[in-house]
Design a protein around this motif. Structure first.
Motif, PDB file in Angstrom:
ATOM      1  N   VAL A  15       0.810  -1.220   0.000  1.00 14.54           N
ATOM      2  CA  VAL A  15       0.000   0.000   0.000  1.00 14.54           C
ATOM      3  C   VAL A  15       0.844   1.271   0.000  1.00 14.54           C
ATOM      4  CG1 VAL A  15      -1.788   1.277   1.239  1.00 14.54           C
ATOM      5  CG2 VAL A  15      -1.954  -1.202   1.012  1.00 14.54           C
ATOM      6  N   PRO A  16       1.851   1.421   0.863  1.00 14.53           N
ATOM      7  CA  PRO A  16       2.649   2.650   0.795  1.00 14.53           C
ATOM      8  C   PRO A  16       3.414   2.771  -0.525  1.00 14.53           C
ATOM      9  CG  PRO A  16       3.234   1.378   2.763  1.00 14.53           C
ATOM     10  CD  PRO A  16       2.253   0.575   1.973  1.00 14.53           C
ATOM     11  N   ILE A  17       3.846   1.628  -1.043  1.00 12.95           N
ATOM     12  CA  ILE A  17       4.579   1.661  -2.314  1.00 12.95           C
ATOM     13  C   ILE A  17       3.638   2.066  -3.439  1.00 12.95           C
ATOM     14  CG2 ILE A  17       5.899   0.271  -3.950  1.00 12.95           C
ATOM     15  CD1 ILE A  17       6.812  -1.426  -1.543  1.00 12.95           C
ATOM     16  N   ASN A  18       2.404   1.571  -3.413  1.00 11.91           N
ATOM     17  CA  ASN A  18       1.425   1.961  -4.434  1.00 11.91           C
ATOM     18  C   ASN A  18       1.188   3.466  -4.416  1.00 11.91           C
ATOM     19  OD1 ASN A  18       1.071  -0.676  -5.274  1.00 11.91           O
ATOM     20  ND2 ASN A  18      -0.758  -0.994  -4.055  1.00 11.91           N
ATOM     21  N   GLY A  19       1.171   4.059  -3.216  1.00  5.26           N
ATOM     22  CA  GLY A  19       0.995   5.514  -3.118  1.00  5.26           C
ATOM     23  C   GLY A  19       2.133   6.266  -3.791  1.00  5.26           C
ATOM     24  N   ARG A  20       3.347   5.771  -3.605  1.00  2.00           N
ATOM     25  CA  ARG A  20       4.497   6.418  -4.261  1.00  2.00           C
ATOM     26  C   ARG A  20       4.411   6.291  -5.781  1.00  2.00           C
ATOM     27  NH1 ARG A  20       9.763   4.198  -1.224  1.00  2.00           N
ATOM     28  NH2 ARG A  20       9.157   4.680   0.894  1.00  2.00           N
ATOM     29  N   ILE A  21       4.040   5.097  -6.234  1.00  2.00           N
ATOM     30  CA  ILE A  21       3.982   4.859  -7.677  1.00  2.00           C
ATOM     31  C   ILE A  21       2.913   5.735  -8.323  1.00  2.00           C
ATOM     32  CG2 ILE A  21       3.437   3.109  -9.418  1.00  2.00           C
ATOM     33  CD1 ILE A  21       4.832   1.062  -7.590  1.00  2.00           C
ATOM     34  N   LYS A  22       1.799   5.971  -7.638  1.00  2.00           N
ATOM     35  CA  LYS A  22       0.753   6.851  -8.179  1.00  2.00           C
ATOM     36  C   LYS A  22       1.290   8.267  -8.409  1.00  2.00           C
ATOM     37  CE  LYS A  22      -3.219   4.475  -6.267  1.00  2.00           C
ATOM     38  NZ  LYS A  22      -4.327   4.531  -5.302  1.00  2.00           N
TER      39      LYS A  22
END
Length: 87
Positions: A15-22
């Motif tokens: 989840v935190p990584i997905n936020g960065r990728i967005k």
């Protein structure tokens, strides 16, 4: 939208990584983007393996024979009677 304090806390895993990728869609990817994607893949693999293991355990648990009370009582009677006579 529900209150923020009622939502689960997602500070671990993808989840935190997905936020960065967005955020990369609006800006250029950071220099360490390959490492971030590698970490995402590791978390995803771990999550997938855990799900497969849980499904396997549940499937085996449901499909293997479990002794019933009737079978257990029969086994006790047979063992109490002693060995069967040989022919």
């Amino acid at each position: 939208m529900p209150d923020r304090h009622l939502l689960p806390d997602h500070r671990f895993g993808n989840v935190p990584i997905n936020g960065r990728i967005k955020q990369w869609a609006a800006t250029a990817p950071p220099p360490d983007h390959a490492g971030i994607l590698h970490r995402w893949e590791l978390y995803n693999d771990a999550r997938t393996l855990t799900a497969v293991a849980a499904f396997t355990v549940l499937t085996l648990r449901k499909t293997t024979a479990h002794p019933t009370a009737e079978n257990a009582a029969e086994d006790v009677l047979i063992s109490a009677a002693g060995p069967a006579p040989s022919a």
